[in-house]
Design an enzyme around this catalytic site. Structure first.
Site, short mmCIF file in Angstrom:
data_model
loop_
_atom_site.label_atom_id
_atom_site.label_comp_id
_atom_site.label_asym_id
_atom_site.label_seq_id
_atom_site.Cartn_x
_atom_site.Cartn_y
_atom_site.Cartn_z
N VAL A 33 0.83 -1.21 0.00
CA VAL A 33 0.00 0.00 0.00
C VAL A 33 0.87 1.27 0.00
O VAL A 33 0.61 2.21 -0.76
CB VAL A 33 -0.97 0.00 1.22
N GLY A 37 -10.93 -1.95 0.23
CA GLY A 37 -9.84 -1.54 -0.68
C GLY A 37 -10.14 -0.20 -1.34
O GLY A 37 -10.27 0.82 -0.67
N ASP A 65 -10.06 -10.90 9.17
CA ASP A 65 -9.97 -9.59 8.51
C ASP A 65 -11.38 -9.08 8.19
O ASP A 65 -11.70 -7.91 8.42
CB ASP A 65 -9.13 -9.75 7.23
N LYS A 73 -13.44 -5.75 9.57
CA LYS A 73 -14.09 -4.77 8.68
C LYS A 73 -15.57 -4.61 8.99
O LYS A 73 -16.09 -3.49 8.96
CB LYS A 73 -13.86 -5.18 7.23
P1 NAP Z 1 3.18 -4.86 3.62
O1 NAP Z 1 3.31 -5.00 2.16
O2 NAP Z 1 3.60 -5.96 4.51
O3 NAP Z 1 3.95 -3.50 4.05
C1 NAP Z 1 4.20 -3.15 5.36
C2 NAP Z 1 5.26 -2.06 5.36
O4 NAP Z 1 5.46 -1.59 6.69
C3 NAP Z 1 6.63 -2.53 4.86
O5 NAP Z 1 7.21 -1.54 4.07
C4 NAP Z 1 7.42 -2.75 6.14
O6 NAP Z 1 8.80 -2.55 5.95
C5 NAP Z 1 6.85 -1.66 7.02
N1 NAP Z 1 6.93 -1.97 8.45
C6 NAP Z 1 6.34 -2.99 9.12
N2 NAP Z 1 6.64 -2.95 10.43
C7 NAP Z 1 7.46 -1.88 10.59
C8 NAP Z 1 8.11 -1.30 11.71
N3 NAP Z 1 7.99 -1.81 12.93
N4 NAP Z 1 8.87 -0.19 11.50
C9 NAP Z 1 8.99 0.34 10.26
N5 NAP Z 1 8.39 -0.15 9.17
C10 NAP Z 1 7.63 -1.25 9.33
O7 NAP Z 1 1.67 -4.54 4.03
P2 NAP Z 1 0.53 -3.88 3.11
O8 NAP Z 1 -0.13 -4.95 2.33
O9 NAP Z 1 1.06 -2.70 2.42
O10 NAP Z 1 -0.54 -3.48 4.24
C11 NAP Z 1 -0.31 -2.35 5.06
C12 NAP Z 1 -1.58 -2.05 5.85
O11 NAP Z 1 -2.65 -1.79 4.94
C13 NAP Z 1 -2.07 -3.19 6.74
O12 NAP Z 1 -2.69 -2.64 7.86
C14 NAP Z 1 -3.12 -3.88 5.86
O13 NAP Z 1 -4.09 -4.56 6.62
C15 NAP Z 1 -3.73 -2.67 5.17
N6 NAP Z 1 -4.38 -2.94 3.89
C16 NAP Z 1 -3.75 -3.67 2.93
C17 NAP Z 1 -4.36 -3.87 1.71
C18 NAP Z 1 -3.72 -4.66 0.64
O14 NAP Z 1 -4.39 -4.92 -0.38
N7 NAP Z 1 -2.46 -5.06 0.77
C19 NAP Z 1 -5.65 -3.33 1.48
C20 NAP Z 1 -6.27 -2.58 2.49
C21 NAP Z 1 -5.63 -2.38 3.69
P3 NAP Z 1 9.68 -3.45 4.95
O15 NAP Z 1 9.21 -3.09 3.57
O16 NAP Z 1 11.08 -3.01 5.18
O17 NAP Z 1 9.39 -4.87 5.33
N1 HSE Z 2 -6.14 -8.81 2.97
C1 HSE Z 2 -7.19 -7.91 2.67
C2 HSE Z 2 -8.14 -8.55 1.68
C3 HSE Z 2 -6.63 -6.63 2.10
O1 HSE Z 2 -7.76 -9.55 1.05
O2 HSE Z 2 -9.26 -8.08 1.53
C4 HSE Z 2 -7.68 -5.56 1.89
O3 HSE Z 2 -8.16 -5.09 3.11
#
Ligand code: NAP
Ligand code: HSE
Length: 438
Positions: free
Chosen positions: A15, A133, A200, A204
């Site tokens: 994200v 999303g 999850d 939501k």
């Molecule tokens: P992700 O790809 O795992 O990214 C997490 C990021 O946070 C990475 O860059 C990681 O660093 C960094 N991070 C984690 N812990 C940290 C710490 N203690 N200190 C500094 N940096 C830290 O996760 P994501 O999919 O982007 O999701 C992020 C959030 O958005 C979550 O809450 C998720 O539930 C929400 N979300 C995700 C989606 C989706 O489709 N992916 C959709 C809606 C909401 P590194 O890169 O160095 O590992």
């Molecule tokens: N893991 C979540 C999903 C990301 O699959 O819907 C979006 O919130």
């Protein structure tokens, strides 16, 4: 105003990268995008290769440095997890900084504490990306539907499980192979069990329920079942009977709920559910999500679109950033919060006892293929006031027969009592499945 609004990004994963890409390419987007600028970015691993180039001096491994940086006016939390995310959000609020977060796990559990801290500090915490999303659903619930009395929220609100179920149903694809694909596409949570076990979606629906009905519910009281134990045979029989199987999240007023009640009684659940093919949610496939809101006087509205992934989620995060940027540019006093953009509870709500709620059921029994079995099963359902919509026998052989029953909408307590009795019949070998239906 010539000064740009400084953004501090906590996380540069799926994200965070999507957000940084929008901010760094404002051409063709709303002019406000060009008024925001990335000032600091926190990551966990400095040596990781990144899909976007960020000046190294902006990147740190210490997220507190981002929150405390005086050039950061708005903190965007997209790191995930409960801690340190929750403490960093509270720290930003205490420092008088608004926050945008996609973190449904934190908001579902600590939303009330975070909202009161934000209201006290006169800052915003916006969460459009936390549910659905890229689908705008939080702002419509807070603003566009404000004149309605909401009766029911029904959603497919987990992209990963919808992607898996669609591939399994349409291509008979292997569960673990498709889950791995969903992870590679950036749809799944850091621990994909949160997706497949329904946690999850439960986060939501807790958030949506709080906004739709005006009061936070206790996240831990949401009955939750995921798709990991769903059997292919049930998906196949459901299809034969004219249904699709989806992981649904539902929050609705119970029959007894009255607006004058000191605490509004809500039936809330997350579970695989059979949807008749004519239901608008049955055609929602792949990573798409959709949420149907039933309100008075609007009737039914459906919000549909991509429910996970970098671009769609970043679109929702940036929408929130622009809302706050717009307010900052207008120069409104920081303590005058827009009541339609900030969050607050205006009543109490609670999750009703499961036995008291109503549900239509799909039941699959393995029984002896002998005369009178269906009659005995029907008699027990009748005694427990469970009315049957259809009863079909599949695959009769020497080893037994599979009997699939679809009931009308009945009290969950009655169905559970009836099934306990049916399981004890000599002719019934096994209660193979019990799934909700719409
Ligand atoms: P992700 O790809 O795992 O990214 C997490 C990021 O946070 C990475 O860059 C990681 O660093 C960094 N991070 C984690 N812990 C940290 C710490 N203690 N200190 C500094 N940096 C830290 O996760 P994501 O999919 O982007 O999701 C992020 C959030 O958005 C979550 O809450 C998720 O539930 C929400 N979300 C995700 C989606 C989706 O489709 N992916 C959709 C809606 C909401 P590194 O890169 O160095 O590992
Ligand atoms: N893991 C979540 C999903 C990301 O699959 O819907 C979006 O919130």
């Amino acid at each position: 105003m010539n000064e740009k609004i400084g953004i501090g990004l906590l996380g540069l994963g799926t994200v965070g990268t999507g957000v940084a890409q929008i901010i760094s390419s404002p051409e063709g987007r709303h002019p406000l995008v060009s008024k925001i600028q990335l000032k600091r970015v926190a990551v966990k691993d400095l040596s990781k290769a990144r899909a976007i180039s960020i000046p190294p001096q902006l990147i740190t491994q210490d997220p507190l440095e981002v929150v405390e940086d005086p050039s950061v006016e708005l903190v965007v939390e997209v790191m995930g997890g409960i801690e340190p995310a929750k403490s960093l959000i509270l720290k930003a609020i205490k420092s008088g900084k608004s926050v945008v977060t996609a973190n449904k796990a934190v908001i579902a559990r600590h939303g009330e504490e975070i909202a009161s801290a934000a209201n006290e500090a006169g800052v915003y915490v916006l969460i459009e990306a936390a549910v659905g999303g890229g689908i705008p659903i939080i702002e419509p619930l807070k603003q566009s539907l404000g004149g309605n009395k909401i009766k029911k929220v029904t959603g497919i609100i987990n992209g990963t499980t919808n992607y898996i179920l669609t591939r399994m149903s349409k291509e008979n694809a292997d569960y673990s192979v498709v889950l791995k694909e969903a992870q590679e596409l950036g749809y799944a949570e850091a621990d994909p069990m949160a997706d497949v076990e329904g946690l999850d979606a439960a986060d939501k629906i807790s958030i949506l329920s709080g906004l739709a009905f005006g009061g936070t519910i206790n996240r831990s009281s949401v009955p939750t079942k995921g798709i990991s134990t769903l059997q292919n045979r049930d998906v196949e029989y459901a299809n034969k009977l004219g249904y699709e199987v989806k992981l649904l999240a539902i929050a609705e007023r119970t029959e007894k709920a009255k607006d004058s009640d000191p605490s509004l009684s809500l039936a809330v659940r997350v579970e695989p559910t059979l949807l008749p093919r004519e239901h608008p949610l049955s055609g929602v496939n792949g990573v798409n999500n959709a949420i149907v809101i039933e309100g008075d006087p609007i009737g039914e509205v459906m919000f549909y679109g991509p429910g996970a992934g970098a671009g769609p989620t970043a679109s929702a995060v940036v929408a929130d950033i622009l809302n706050i940027a717009g307010i900052k540019i207008m120069g409104t006093s920081d303590t005058d919060l827009d009541p339609l953009l900030s969050a607050f509870s205006w009543r109490k709500c609670h999750v009703a006892e499961t036995r008291e709620t109503l549900q239509k059921n799909y039941i699959r029994l393995i029984a002896k293929d002998s005369p009178g079995v269906i009659g005995q099963i029907g008699k027990i359902f009748g005694k427990n006031t469970v009315s049957i919509e259809s009863i079909v026998q599949f695959d009769a052989s020497d080893s037994g027969a599979e009997i699939v029953v679809i009931t009308h909408e009945v009290n969950k307590g009655c169905i559970s009592d009836a099934l306990s009795e049916i399981k004890n019949l000599n002719e019934v070998k096994k209660l193979a499945s019990h799934i909700s239906c719409l």
